[in-house]
Design a protein around this motif. Structure first.
Motif, short mmCIF file in Angstrom:
data_model
loop_
_atom_site.label_atom_id
_atom_site.label_comp_id
_atom_site.label_asym_id
_atom_site.label_seq_id
_atom_site.Cartn_x
_atom_site.Cartn_y
_atom_site.Cartn_z
N PHE A 35 0.86 -1.26 -0.03
CA PHE A 35 -0.03 -0.02 -0.15
C PHE A 35 0.91 1.26 0.06
CE2 PHE A 35 -3.88 -1.99 1.22
CZ PHE A 35 -3.61 -3.00 1.96
N GLN A 37 0.39 5.10 1.52
CA GLN A 37 -0.35 5.88 2.35
C GLN A 37 0.00 7.38 1.82
OE1 GLN A 37 -0.40 5.56 6.53
NE2 GLN A 37 -2.52 5.95 6.48
N PRO A 39 -0.48 11.63 1.86
CA PRO A 39 -0.29 12.57 3.00
C PRO A 39 -1.60 12.91 3.81
CG PRO A 39 1.00 13.61 1.19
CD PRO A 39 0.28 12.42 0.77
N TRP A 40 -2.79 12.45 3.09
CA TRP A 40 -4.43 12.68 3.70
C TRP A 40 -4.68 11.37 4.37
CZ3 TRP A 40 -2.48 14.19 -1.18
CH2 TRP A 40 -2.38 15.51 -1.20
N GLY A 41 -3.56 10.74 4.63
CA GLY A 41 -3.97 9.36 5.27
C GLY A 41 -4.62 8.11 4.43
N GLN A 42 -4.86 8.34 3.26
CA GLN A 42 -5.76 7.39 2.61
C GLN A 42 -4.82 6.36 2.33
OE1 GLN A 42 -8.57 8.57 -0.22
NE2 GLN A 42 -9.25 6.28 -0.38
N LEU A 43 -4.87 4.69 2.31
CA LEU A 43 -4.03 3.94 1.81
C LEU A 43 -4.62 3.51 0.47
CD1 LEU A 43 -4.19 1.21 4.70
CD2 LEU A 43 -2.37 2.26 3.59
N ASN A 45 -4.38 0.89 -2.65
CA ASN A 45 -3.74 -0.57 -3.13
C ASN A 45 -2.82 -0.51 -4.32
OD1 ASN A 45 -6.18 -0.86 -1.23
ND2 ASN A 45 -5.99 -3.03 -2.22
N PHE A 86 3.54 0.63 2.80
CA PHE A 86 3.10 -0.46 3.72
C PHE A 86 3.22 -1.64 3.23
CE2 PHE A 86 2.57 1.65 7.93
CZ PHE A 86 2.13 2.88 7.62
N LYS A 103 5.92 -1.80 9.85
CA LYS A 103 5.81 -0.21 10.14
C LYS A 103 5.84 0.55 9.27
CE LYS A 103 7.86 -1.70 14.73
NZ LYS A 103 6.85 -1.08 15.38
#
Lengths: 111, 117
Positions: A35, A37, A39-43, A45, A86, A103
């Protein structure tokens, strides 16, 4: 439980450079996903790759399940590639398909 | 277009308030998940569901609760929010495996960033 280790933890690149991110895991897996991620936190695929090799544009991934590692290749990096990458796995036995995350590798691409 | 939706995207509330984070998917998936992520850290599974009327606890203990009354809807509730609940909460879904021991790709919603003052 299964251990998922990603390396390097941090990576700074100049725009246009290539990079390889690594994910090691400690048990047999039936699912492995990469994944990004943003800067807006969205993962987002990138790859579903429990084994083998896949390519999508400038990105490609290889999982060698028998040796318990996966690699994510980013070629000709762009500033929009910045973010956290990730790796997540589901153990073959007893995991009910639930993902365990590493991590992450924080990538910064400079213009 | 098939997708996973989470509302609200951002929430700032005071201690002691009851909150519900909404998650809906139009992917047609049976299995749904909730993950918690502290800033700069990895994601941890807190709840999952195989389908309607199924809820299970994940690897990370959480004071939140979930329900699954409809296939497409998987809300998460905190009865009394505390500053320690400040985190990002991500919802995901996947198809059930067609073969025993095979696991399908998980897809994530945009997340809810919760701050409890």
């Amino acid at each position: 439980g299964i251990q998922v280790e990603q390396s390097p933890p941090d990576l700074i690149l100049q725009e246009g450079a290539n990079s390889t991110l690594r994910c090691n895991f400690s048990d047999s897996v039936n699912n492995l996903q990469w994944f990004h991620q943003n800067p807006w936190g969205q993962l987002i695929n990138l790859f579903y790759i429990p084994s083998g090799t896949k390519q999508n544009g400038r990105l490609s991934a290889t999982t060698v399940a028998t040796e318990r590692y996966s690699l994510l290749y980013i070629s000709s990096s762009q500033t929009t590639d910045s973010g956290v990458y990730f790796c997540a796995v589901a153990r073959s036995r007893g995991s009910q398909g639930n993902l365990i995350f590493g991590k992450g590798t924080k990538l910064s691409v400079k213009p | 277009e098939a997708d996973i939706y989470q509302t609200p995207r951002y929430l700032v509330i005071g201690t002691g308030k009851k909150i519900t984070l909404e998650c809906s998917q139009t992917m047609g998936h049976d299995k749904m998940y909730w993950y918690q992520q502290d800033p700069g850290m990895e994601l941890h599974l807190i709840h999952y569901s195989y389908g309607v009327n199924s809820t299970e606890k994940g690897d990370l203990s959480s004071e939140s609760t979930v329900s699954r009354i409809r296939t497409e809807h998987f809300p998460l509730t905190l009865e009394s929010a505390r500053p320690s609940h400040t985190s990002q909460y991500l919802c995901a879904s996947s198809e059930p495996p067609r073969l025993a021991g095979a696991y399908n790709e998980q897809f994530f919603g945009p997340g809810t960033r919760l701050t409890v003052l």
